[in-house]
Write a protein that holds these residues in place. Structure first.
Motif, PDB file in Angstrom:
ATOM      1  N   LEU A  28      11.865 -28.744   0.526  1.00  0.00           N
ATOM      2  CA  LEU A  28      13.051 -28.214  -0.194  1.00  0.00           C
ATOM      3  C   LEU A  28      13.915 -29.380  -0.356  1.00  0.00           C
ATOM      4  O   LEU A  28      14.180 -29.947   0.596  1.00  0.00           O
ATOM      5  CB  LEU A  28      13.262 -27.050   0.426  1.00  0.00           C
ATOM      6  CG  LEU A  28      12.408 -25.623   0.110  1.00  0.00           C
ATOM      7  CD1 LEU A  28      13.126 -24.581   1.076  1.00  0.00           C
ATOM      8  CD2 LEU A  28      12.316 -25.101  -1.335  1.00  0.00           C
ATOM      9  N   PRO A  29      14.500 -29.174  -1.549  1.00  0.00           N
ATOM     10  CA  PRO A  29      15.838 -30.237  -1.667  1.00  0.00           C
ATOM     11  C   PRO A  29      16.775 -29.695  -0.893  1.00  0.00           C
ATOM     12  O   PRO A  29      16.733 -28.620  -0.482  1.00  0.00           O
ATOM     13  CB  PRO A  29      15.911 -30.237  -3.184  1.00  0.00           C
ATOM     14  CG  PRO A  29      15.340 -28.668  -3.695  1.00  0.00           C
ATOM     15  CD  PRO A  29      14.132 -28.554  -2.690  1.00  0.00           C
ATOM     16  N   GLN A  31      20.376 -28.058   0.283  1.00  0.00           N
ATOM     17  CA  GLN A  31      21.115 -27.086  -0.509  1.00  0.00           C
ATOM     18  C   GLN A  31      21.844 -27.549  -1.474  1.00  0.00           C
ATOM     19  O   GLN A  31      22.509 -26.825  -2.360  1.00  0.00           O
ATOM     20  CB  GLN A  31      21.380 -25.957   0.453  1.00  0.00           C
ATOM     21  CG  GLN A  31      20.250 -25.448   1.270  1.00  0.00           C
ATOM     22  CD  GLN A  31      20.774 -23.934   1.948  1.00  0.00           C
ATOM     23  OE1 GLN A  31      21.657 -23.144   1.450  1.00  0.00           O
ATOM     24  NE2 GLN A  31      20.310 -23.453   3.136  1.00  0.00           N
ATOM     25  N   GLN A  33      22.173 -29.650  -3.418  1.00  0.00           N
ATOM     26  CA  GLN A  33      21.228 -29.959  -4.834  1.00  0.00           C
ATOM     27  C   GLN A  33      20.586 -28.572  -5.367  1.00  0.00           C
ATOM     28  O   GLN A  33      20.268 -28.904  -6.486  1.00  0.00           O
ATOM     29  CB  GLN A  33      20.084 -31.052  -4.448  1.00  0.00           C
ATOM     30  CG  GLN A  33      20.680 -32.364  -4.132  1.00  0.00           C
ATOM     31  CD  GLN A  33      19.576 -33.588  -3.997  1.00  0.00           C
ATOM     32  OE1 GLN A  33      18.630 -33.094  -4.146  1.00  0.00           O
ATOM     33  NE2 GLN A  33      19.953 -34.704  -3.275  1.00  0.00           N
ATOM     34  N   TRP A  34      20.807 -27.572  -4.833  1.00  0.00           N
ATOM     35  CA  TRP A  34      20.343 -26.382  -5.295  1.00  0.00           C
ATOM     36  C   TRP A  34      21.209 -25.839  -6.458  1.00  0.00           C
ATOM     37  O   TRP A  34      22.666 -26.134  -6.459  1.00  0.00           O
ATOM     38  CB  TRP A  34      20.246 -25.182  -4.058  1.00  0.00           C
ATOM     39  CG  TRP A  34      19.125 -25.452  -3.345  1.00  0.00           C
ATOM     40  CD1 TRP A  34      18.262 -26.497  -2.832  1.00  0.00           C
ATOM     41  CD2 TRP A  34      18.544 -24.232  -2.669  1.00  0.00           C
ATOM     42  NE1 TRP A  34      17.581 -26.140  -1.837  1.00  0.00           N
ATOM     43  CE2 TRP A  34      17.742 -24.715  -1.590  1.00  0.00           C
ATOM     44  CE3 TRP A  34      18.818 -22.819  -2.440  1.00  0.00           C
ATOM     45  CZ2 TRP A  34      16.884 -23.842  -0.729  1.00  0.00           C
ATOM     46  CZ3 TRP A  34      18.336 -22.018  -1.728  1.00  0.00           C
ATOM     47  CH2 TRP A  34      17.323 -22.618  -0.932  1.00  0.00           C
ATOM     48  N   CYS A 227       7.503 -27.242  -8.890  1.00  0.00           N
ATOM     49  CA  CYS A 227       8.276 -26.204  -8.656  1.00  0.00           C
ATOM     50  C   CYS A 227       8.346 -25.213  -7.436  1.00  0.00           C
ATOM     51  O   CYS A 227       7.251 -24.667  -7.445  1.00  0.00           O
ATOM     52  CB  CYS A 227       8.795 -25.416  -9.894  1.00  0.00           C
ATOM     53  SG  CYS A 227       9.250 -26.567 -11.252  1.00  0.00           S
ATOM     54  N   GLU A 359      10.641 -24.324 -13.857  1.00  0.00           N
ATOM     55  CA  GLU A 359      11.763 -24.401 -12.953  1.00  0.00           C
ATOM     56  C   GLU A 359      12.485 -23.166 -12.655  1.00  0.00           C
ATOM     57  O   GLU A 359      13.027 -22.948 -11.327  1.00  0.00           O
ATOM     58  CB  GLU A 359      12.956 -25.582 -13.251  1.00  0.00           C
ATOM     59  CG  GLU A 359      12.400 -26.702 -13.431  1.00  0.00           C
ATOM     60  CD  GLU A 359      11.457 -27.279 -14.508  1.00  0.00           C
ATOM     61  OE1 GLU A 359      11.157 -28.568 -14.734  1.00  0.00           O
ATOM     62  OE2 GLU A 359      11.175 -26.275 -15.403  1.00  0.00           O
ATOM     63  N   CYS A 412      15.740 -23.836  -9.959  1.00  0.00           N
ATOM     64  CA  CYS A 412      14.971 -25.279  -9.879  1.00  0.00           C
ATOM     65  C   CYS A 412      15.276 -25.493  -8.479  1.00  0.00           C
ATOM     66  O   CYS A 412      16.172 -25.926  -7.984  1.00  0.00           O
ATOM     67  CB  CYS A 412      15.533 -26.223 -10.762  1.00  0.00           C
ATOM     68  SG  CYS A 412      14.630 -27.709 -10.626  1.00  0.00           S
ATOM     69  N   ARG A 413      13.908 -25.871  -7.646  1.00  0.00           N
ATOM     70  CA  ARG A 413      13.972 -26.800  -6.570  1.00  0.00           C
ATOM     71  C   ARG A 413      12.621 -27.389  -6.535  1.00  0.00           C
ATOM     72  O   ARG A 413      11.445 -26.818  -6.262  1.00  0.00           O
ATOM     73  CB  ARG A 413      13.979 -25.443  -4.858  1.00  0.00           C
ATOM     74  CG  ARG A 413      15.087 -24.621  -5.132  1.00  0.00           C
ATOM     75  CD  ARG A 413      15.039 -23.552  -4.056  1.00  0.00           C
ATOM     76  NE  ARG A 413      13.970 -22.733  -4.453  1.00  0.00           N
ATOM     77  CZ  ARG A 413      14.296 -21.533  -4.982  1.00  0.00           C
ATOM     78  NH1 ARG A 413      15.717 -21.280  -4.938  1.00  0.00           N
ATOM     79  NH2 ARG A 413      13.505 -20.606  -4.984  1.00  0.00           N
ATOM     80  N   GLN A 421      15.530 -33.406  -9.361  1.00  0.00           N
ATOM     81  CA  GLN A 421      16.258 -32.453  -8.917  1.00  0.00           C
ATOM     82  C   GLN A 421      17.823 -32.798  -9.361  1.00  0.00           C
ATOM     83  O   GLN A 421      18.264 -31.646  -9.746  1.00  0.00           O
ATOM     84  CB  GLN A 421      16.290 -32.493  -7.340  1.00  0.00           C
ATOM     85  CG  GLN A 421      17.049 -31.225  -6.666  1.00  0.00           C
ATOM     86  CD  GLN A 421      16.444 -29.618  -7.213  1.00  0.00           C
ATOM     87  OE1 GLN A 421      15.113 -29.683  -7.428  1.00  0.00           O
ATOM     88  NE2 GLN A 421      17.082 -28.796  -7.199  1.00  0.00           N
TER      89      GLN A 421
END
Length: 558
Positions: A28-29, A31, A33-34, A227, A359, A412-413, A421
């Motif tokens: 996962l990216p 957080q 970047q969430w 995604c 996404e 989007c993740r 991202q």
């Protein structure tokens, strides 16, 4: 006006994962970047338990209530909720006992729209694995990219699609095994394995924030992006668009053309009807004629398809009894006003135009019923917020074209893709890549994809606006408008047009259509170049591949 909010998304405290394989959470990216996640804006969303498996919610619980009711019509077959549950349970045993699938493993699914695909998808959910669905038209290079990106070892595939799958098996470093269904002559087929398994399986107690699917985008502008969505995300689209906009009942019959591998199709034809105990008609290859025949024969009440299909059915609709049809949802591309009006005139059904994306899993802006404003996409659905920003990050006033941004309970993740991202998610908002205008009443009006804006002699011209006008002309069956390079103006408007009568592809028709556009909108927007073609290039989900046409326009000497 103010700049984009500078607050960062709140740190999400993960629930203890049921995944033995930690690949998903590891990729996962970060957080920061969430996007901001609006997980508590609706009563239904607030009530979600921290332990949740979407298969338990949509299949196990619904089968306990609606066991003998039809859930899927397919050719001459009728699958009840109980039959689907038992098939998914048997497949779950196959995954665990025969293939050693552990919670968190990724499983590739490859099939047209049929009940075995649905059973396989739910089986993957029930064992706590992660589904990676793929479009039937994908080729081995695309499939290999996905198996490498998501590190997939097992694929479940319709036997009829084995050619590209076998090549993928040879080319992929990760893919090790393929299990085929609808393969009567194969001794170790999925059906043969299922026959030895019990019809009962205890669905894994997953966390609501365990990843359950990796949905790859259609890749119209480069390599597909994965995604990552949680079990709670699957339920959130049911408790937003389905509950508050579509509002189906258990008596409704759904059908539509989007592939189940496309998140639009997954919601439209599986999770939305099952959320209320309704049924769906699955057809592997729809034509306009076949779709109308199905609506008439199966008494379909809710239809999902793309604008091009609605447009193609308008002239045919008078030949069918469509009295059962109550609602039609259009997505994939913006709905031209001419198509909306033509369908309404032919059927009396007001189309629901929806904007969504892989996404964000499904539709987030739409309108329905008396709230429909023809030509506008609509307003953010309950649970979502929208805003328009300029290129410098300032909110713009109503009536100003800018970049559309969205936030809601799903966001989007991307799977291990920091560059994309940080481009898609900025300061907590999901930037969809669409140019929109919001009016004084809060309705959002589509202008173009960001890369579909044409700058000609200093004028900004929306390609879709020109398309909408061209589609109003009775000679035009289909069209797409892109920028073509021009030494004097920088760019000019070029229209690729599919005529209803191909014999009318003449210079006289070119001038007639150009004059028509000049008479309907500002003359500087008219297509200075027109090329007649047999068909437009489209993705399997129905989107026009404008990048193909832009490349073609750039290479064409005029």
């Amino acid at each position: 006006m103010s700049r984009i909010e500078t607050h960062m998304p709140a740190v999400h405290e993960f629930e203890p994962s049921a995944h033995v394989d930690s690949f998903a959470r590891d990729h996962l990216p970060p957080q920061e970047q969430w996007p901001v996640m609006l997980w508590d804006t609706l009563p239904e969303l607030k009530a979600y338990p921290k332990r949740m498996n979407c298969a338990a919610e949509l299949l196990d619980k619904q089968a306990a209530i609606h066991g003998d009711r039809p859930v899927i019509y397919y050719n001459d077959e009728v699958w009840t909720y109980t039959k689907l549950l038992e098939a998914a349970n048997r497949i779950a045993h196959v995954l665990v006992e025969d293939y050693g699938i552990k919670p968190g493993n990724r499983v590739l699914l490859r099939s047209p729209n049929n009940p075995m695909y649905v059973a396989c998808w739910f089986a993957v959910m029930k064992v706590g694995a992660i589904a990676v669905a793929t479009m039937p038209l994908y080729r081995w290079r695309e499939l290999t990219f996905m198996t490498e990106k998501a590190e997939i070892e097992l694929a479940i595939c319709d036997w009829r699609l084995r050619g590209e799958m076998e090549t993928t098996l040879r080319e992929s470093k990760h893919l090790k095994r393929i299990c085929y269904f609808y393969s009567e002559d194969v001794p170790d087929s999925l059906e043969a394995r299922m026959a030895t398994k019990p019809a009962v399986f205890e669905t894994l107690d997953t966390a609501w924030d365990d990843v359950c699917l990796i949905a790859f985008t259609s890749g119209t502008t480069g390599p597909a992006k994965g995604c990552m969505h949680f079990h709670r995300d699957v339920m959130a689209i049911c408790d937003t668009f389905n509950r508050y906009v579509l509002r189906p009942t258990k008596e409704d019959v759904f059908t539509g053309s989007p592939p189940l591998a496309f998140t639009f199709g997954l919601g439209a034809l599986v999770t939305f009807p099952m959320h209320v105990g309704a049924s769906t008609v699955l057809v592997e290859q729809y034509t306009p004629q076949k779709m109308l025949e199905t609506i008439q024969a199966k008494k379909v009440s809710i239809l999902f398809t793309a604008p091009t299909a609605y447009r193609a059915m308008i002239d045919l609709a008078k030949n069918f009894d469509l009295s059962s049809l109550k609602k039609g949802v259009s997505a994939g591309e913006t709905l031209p006003l001419a198509t909306y009006q033509g369908w309404y005139d032919a059927t009396g059904v007001k189309l629901i135009d929806g904007l969504g994306g892989t996404e964000i899993l499904h539709i987030f802006i739409t309108s329905e019923g008396d709230g429909i404003r023809p030509g506008a996409t609509g307003k953010p659905i309950p649970g979502y917020e929208a805003a328009i920003f300029d290129k410098d990050g300032n909110r713009v006033p109503p009536g100003t074209v800018g970049r559309l941004a969205i936030r809601g309970p799903v966001g989007c993740r991307y799977l291990d893709n920091p560059e994309r991202q940080t481009a898609y998610v900025q300061q907590g908002w999901n930037f969809t890549g669409d140019a929109y205008m919001c009016d004084e009443d809060g309705y959002y009006w589509y202008q173009a994809r960001a890369d579909d804006m044409i700058v000609s002699a200093g004028y900004n011209i929306s390609g879709p606006e020109v398309e909408s006008v061209l589609l109003m002309h009775p000679m035009v069956q289909d069209c797409a408008v892109v920028a073509a390079p021009d030494g004097e103006r920088g760019q000019v408007v070029k229209a690729y047009i599919v005529l209803r009568d191909k014999t009318q592809a003449t210079p006289e028709t070119v001038k007639l259509l150009q004059d028509f556009v000049k008479a309907e909108i500002a003359p500087y927007k008219y297509p200075r170049q027109i090329e007649f073609i047999e068909t437009l290039p489209r993705t399997e989900s129905g989107k026009v591949q404008r990048f193909v046409l832009r490349k073609q326009a750039a290479e064409t000497k005029v």
